[in-house]
Design a protein around this motif. Sequence first.
Motif, PDB file in Angstrom:
ATOM      1  N   VAL A 133       0.872  -1.176   0.000  1.00 22.94           N
ATOM      2  CA  VAL A 133       0.000   0.000   0.000  1.00 22.94           C
ATOM      3  C   VAL A 133       0.904   1.220   0.000  1.00 22.94           C
ATOM      4  O   VAL A 133       1.547   1.528   0.998  1.00 22.94           O
ATOM      5  N   SER A 134       0.960   1.925  -1.125  1.00 24.37           N
ATOM      6  CA  SER A 134       1.825   3.095  -1.242  1.00 24.37           C
ATOM      7  C   SER A 134       1.258   4.033  -2.281  1.00 24.37           C
ATOM      8  O   SER A 134       0.775   3.605  -3.320  1.00 24.37           O
ATOM      9  N   THR A 135       1.329   5.326  -2.011  1.00 18.79           N
ATOM     10  CA  THR A 135       0.827   6.318  -2.958  1.00 18.79           C
ATOM     11  C   THR A 135       1.800   6.558  -4.094  1.00 18.79           C
ATOM     12  O   THR A 135       1.457   7.212  -5.072  1.00 18.79           O
ATOM     13  N   SER A 136       3.023   6.029  -3.982  1.00 21.53           N
ATOM     14  CA  SER A 136       4.032   6.298  -5.010  1.00 21.53           C
ATOM     15  C   SER A 136       4.283   5.100  -5.909  1.00 21.53           C
ATOM     16  O   SER A 136       5.299   5.021  -6.572  1.00 21.53           O
ATOM     17  N   SER A 141     -10.684 -15.629   6.752  1.00 18.41           N
ATOM     18  CA  SER A 141     -11.788 -15.340   7.658  1.00 18.41           C
ATOM     19  C   SER A 141     -12.250 -13.885   7.589  1.00 18.41           C
ATOM     20  O   SER A 141     -13.130 -13.491   8.350  1.00 18.41           O
ATOM     21  N   GLY A 142     -11.657 -13.072   6.718  1.00 16.48           N
ATOM     22  CA  GLY A 142     -12.090 -11.696   6.564  1.00 16.48           C
ATOM     23  C   GLY A 142     -11.346 -10.702   7.430  1.00 16.48           C
ATOM     24  O   GLY A 142     -11.832  -9.590   7.627  1.00 16.48           O
ATOM     25  N   VAL A 143     -10.174 -11.046   7.940  1.00 16.54           N
ATOM     26  CA  VAL A 143      -9.355 -10.132   8.742  1.00 16.54           C
ATOM     27  C   VAL A 143      -8.296  -9.519   7.835  1.00 16.54           C
ATOM     28  O   VAL A 143      -7.484 -10.237   7.230  1.00 16.54           O
ATOM     29  N   LEU A 144      -8.320  -8.188   7.748  1.00 14.90           N
ATOM     30  CA  LEU A 144      -7.354  -7.437   6.945  1.00 14.90           C
ATOM     31  C   LEU A 144      -6.443  -6.661   7.899  1.00 14.90           C
ATOM     32  O   LEU A 144      -6.872  -5.711   8.548  1.00 14.90           O
ATOM     33  N   ASN A 145      -5.188  -7.081   7.984  1.00 13.67           N
ATOM     34  CA  ASN A 145      -4.211  -6.438   8.869  1.00 13.67           C
ATOM     35  C   ASN A 145      -3.343  -5.486   8.067  1.00 13.67           C
ATOM     36  O   ASN A 145      -2.925  -5.796   6.939  1.00 13.67           O
ATOM     37  N   MET A 146      -3.052  -4.324   8.673  1.00 13.10           N
ATOM     38  CA  MET A 146      -2.151  -3.340   8.075  1.00 13.10           C
ATOM     39  C   MET A 146      -0.845  -3.329   8.870  1.00 13.10           C
ATOM     40  O   MET A 146      -0.867  -3.240  10.102  1.00 13.10           O
ATOM     41  N   TRP A 147       0.267  -3.398   8.160  1.00  7.52           N
ATOM     42  CA  TRP A 147       1.588  -3.433   8.790  1.00  7.52           C
ATOM     43  C   TRP A 147       2.426  -2.277   8.262  1.00  7.52           C
ATOM     44  O   TRP A 147       2.393  -1.962   7.064  1.00  7.52           O
ATOM     45  N   VAL A 148       3.188  -1.661   9.146  1.00  5.24           N
ATOM     46  CA  VAL A 148       4.127  -0.600   8.769  1.00  5.24           C
ATOM     47  C   VAL A 148       5.508  -1.230   8.605  1.00  5.24           C
ATOM     48  O   VAL A 148       5.984  -1.954   9.491  1.00  5.24           O
ATOM     49  N   VAL A 149       6.149  -0.959   7.476  1.00  2.00           N
ATOM     50  CA  VAL A 149       7.494  -1.462   7.220  1.00  2.00           C
ATOM     51  C   VAL A 149       8.496  -0.500   7.848  1.00  2.00           C
ATOM     52  O   VAL A 149       8.507   0.689   7.537  1.00  2.00           O
ATOM     53  N   VAL A 150       9.344  -1.011   8.733  1.00  2.00           N
ATOM     54  CA  VAL A 150      10.293  -0.184   9.494  1.00  2.00           C
ATOM     55  C   VAL A 150      11.697  -0.699   9.222  1.00  2.00           C
ATOM     56  O   VAL A 150      11.950  -1.907   9.278  1.00  2.00           O
ATOM     57  N   GLU A 151      12.609   0.233   8.929  1.00  2.00           N
ATOM     58  CA  GLU A 151      14.018  -0.107   8.776  1.00  2.00           C
ATOM     59  C   GLU A 151      14.795   0.403   9.978  1.00  2.00           C
ATOM     60  O   GLU A 151      14.781   1.604  10.276  1.00  2.00           O
ATOM     61  N   LEU A 152      15.471  -0.491  10.674  1.00  2.00           N
ATOM     62  CA  LEU A 152      16.266  -0.115  11.840  1.00  2.00           C
ATOM     63  C   LEU A 152      17.533   0.621  11.408  1.00  2.00           C
ATOM     64  O   LEU A 152      18.093   0.337  10.342  1.00  2.00           O
ATOM     65  N   LEU A 168       8.267  -5.540  10.734  1.00  2.00           N
ATOM     66  CA  LEU A 168       6.889  -5.104  10.527  1.00  2.00           C
ATOM     67  C   LEU A 168       6.271  -4.743  11.868  1.00  2.00           C
ATOM     68  O   LEU A 168       6.422  -5.486  12.849  1.00  2.00           O
ATOM     69  N   VAL A 169       5.581  -3.617  11.891  1.00  2.00           N
ATOM     70  CA  VAL A 169       4.878  -3.162  13.086  1.00  2.00           C
ATOM     71  C   VAL A 169       3.396  -3.101  12.758  1.00  2.00           C
ATOM     72  O   VAL A 169       2.997  -2.487  11.764  1.00  2.00           O
ATOM     73  N   HIS A 170       2.577  -3.750  13.601  1.00  2.00           N
ATOM     74  CA  HIS A 170       1.143  -3.794  13.344  1.00  2.00           C
ATOM     75  C   HIS A 170       0.550  -2.401  13.485  1.00  2.00           C
ATOM     76  O   HIS A 170       0.786  -1.696  14.470  1.00  2.00           O
ATOM     77  N   SER A 171      -0.224  -2.002  12.481  1.00  2.00           N
ATOM     78  CA  SER A 171      -0.793  -0.659  12.457  1.00  2.00           C
ATOM     79  C   SER A 171      -2.291  -0.653  12.735  1.00  2.00           C
ATOM     80  O   SER A 171      -2.768   0.126  13.561  1.00  2.00           O
TER      81      SER A 171
END
Length: 617
Positions: free
Chosen positions: A330-333, A364-375, A397-400
């Motif tokens: 998911v990205s606008t670019s 089962s209809g669960v849509l999870n959003m994750w944020v990609v993080v670079e340490l 990945l961090v759950h959003s």
Amino acid sequence: MVFERVHVPPKDANNSPSRAPVCGIFVDFARASHRQRSRTQAFKQKTRSTKLLRLIDLDFSYTLSILDLPPVNEYDMYIRNFGKKNTKQAYVQYNEDNVERDVQTEEIETREVWTQHPGEGTAVFGGSESIDLSDAAVVPKVDTPRLSSFLRAACQVIAVLLEENRVATEPSWNPRAQDNTLHFSDSSSQLNTSLPFLQNRKVTCLHASQVQRQTVVSVHGLPGKAFAPMLDSRHVLCVWDIWQPSGPQKVLVCESKVTCCCFSPLKAFLLFAGTMHGSVVVWDLREDSRIHQYVKLSDCFWTFRTPTFSTDGILTSVNHRSPLQAIEPVSTSVYRKQSFVLSPFSAQEEMSGLSFHIASLDESGVLNMWVVVELPKADIAGSMSDLGLIPGGRIKLVHSAVIQLSDSLSHKGYEFWGFTQTLNVKFLPSDPNHFIVGTDVGLISHGTRQDLRVSPRLFKAHQHGMRPVKVNVIDFSPFGEPIFLAGCSDGSIRLYQLTSECPLMQWNDSTHGRAVTSLQWSWTRPAVFLVQDDTSCVYIWDLLESDLGPVAKQPISSDRLVAMTVVGEPEKTSGSFLALVLAKASGSMDVQFLKKEWVTPVEDEQRKLRLLLQEAL
């Protein structure tokens, strides 16, 4: 005073008969006076010494070291161990008149000079002495984007030439040994799946990068027979460059069965996958191969990369509990024109490529959003807080957010079907806030990430039978139009507009009732899309040529077709290309380069397609 008693013996009686003995005491005053003076003098000396000792403090005036043993350097230790016999020390002295110096050399003449690249202005070099600017090199104006584009094309040509040279010198495999060119293709090639670790493994999934469109990932299942203990229980993923078919660029392994995968939305240096156990895993393809396992196979070392991060290490309250059906970036670019640079993984693109989310959908209809993080820094010892992160990894990945789709899938007239299973998800390229979800009841759900009210909320077919129909695949147009295609298990294909509940066009008998297993828009022509059914048949649709059915059909009977993906490059300077990557049941993979009539867009094709859709309203 001393008294002494003196006894005087008697004289002869004859001489003095009449004198009696006499007794008395004598005192020696001289000796007594001398002793008195001595005592007085001794007392005075003692008193004076007592007073002087209070004023006198003793101190060390000289220190003598009995043993002085300085540290022994390496040279002295060498001389002590090997002795001094048959040895001679010598030195060379330059400038002999200055013998007081340990090392003396002639004075070195120096001169300061400078240069710069790329040059700014008319002078690109100089020094401490005055220079004549007329002799300085004149820097021409450099068109950096054009130079970068040329170098990218040149590097690709060189890589292809090296690949052809390698194929010519390795008779064990030839990508064109088996000419399987289809009738709608100009040429074809074959990816080298005869590698030892790919033997007896079936391809279960194919996916192409949205930006680096020559990059394809293939997912291979477990081997049919034992090969190597380290690989027998693991699923294998291979990242290919279709212009270098002799072998995969990267080889990845996963403990669980991979059901879906996708690349990062910019440069394809991150690969995400969903598993049968409900976990999301990610590989960072930039990692040093030394932190991963490698095996020597057929006199060649292969690196098998384990996942950089897995959501198995986080709390189960935010993780999936059902098998994953789809995973999407998911990205606008995603569809924004990129500024190409020399390095395939430049710092600018890597940083911008990490500013996106990943969406994972389970059945089962669960849509999870994750944020990609670079340490900022990798820890080779591992992390105590990020249990899903591999030692030395930097991506996690961090759950959003979580979106429950069960409420939006309820629709009047469909409740009696009971539990609704979600099959796939796609995000609108022009506005990733909107997404659509395909189900196993013939409906397509429409929602937003912010849970806003949308219209329509559900997309349905023109007519609906008594038997539920699965929406197997959906795909948005890559040319900015708010339209999408849906392929169903009953063989029907629907063309929707995002603002209309019913399809603009629906074809029910295009595949003769066979289930649609793959459907993708062309990357070079807005009115062309390609379809695959479960009978190993490939169809090409051109809506400008015919809106009643496919314009080309190609059955593949020699080896059953199990997966298909579309790769293409509309912006390629040397000419656009469109190709199909086909995976067969035997494990082989072909690349079919389509003919120019399916690749080169017609004049005003997008405008003509828009007029056609307006007539269908």
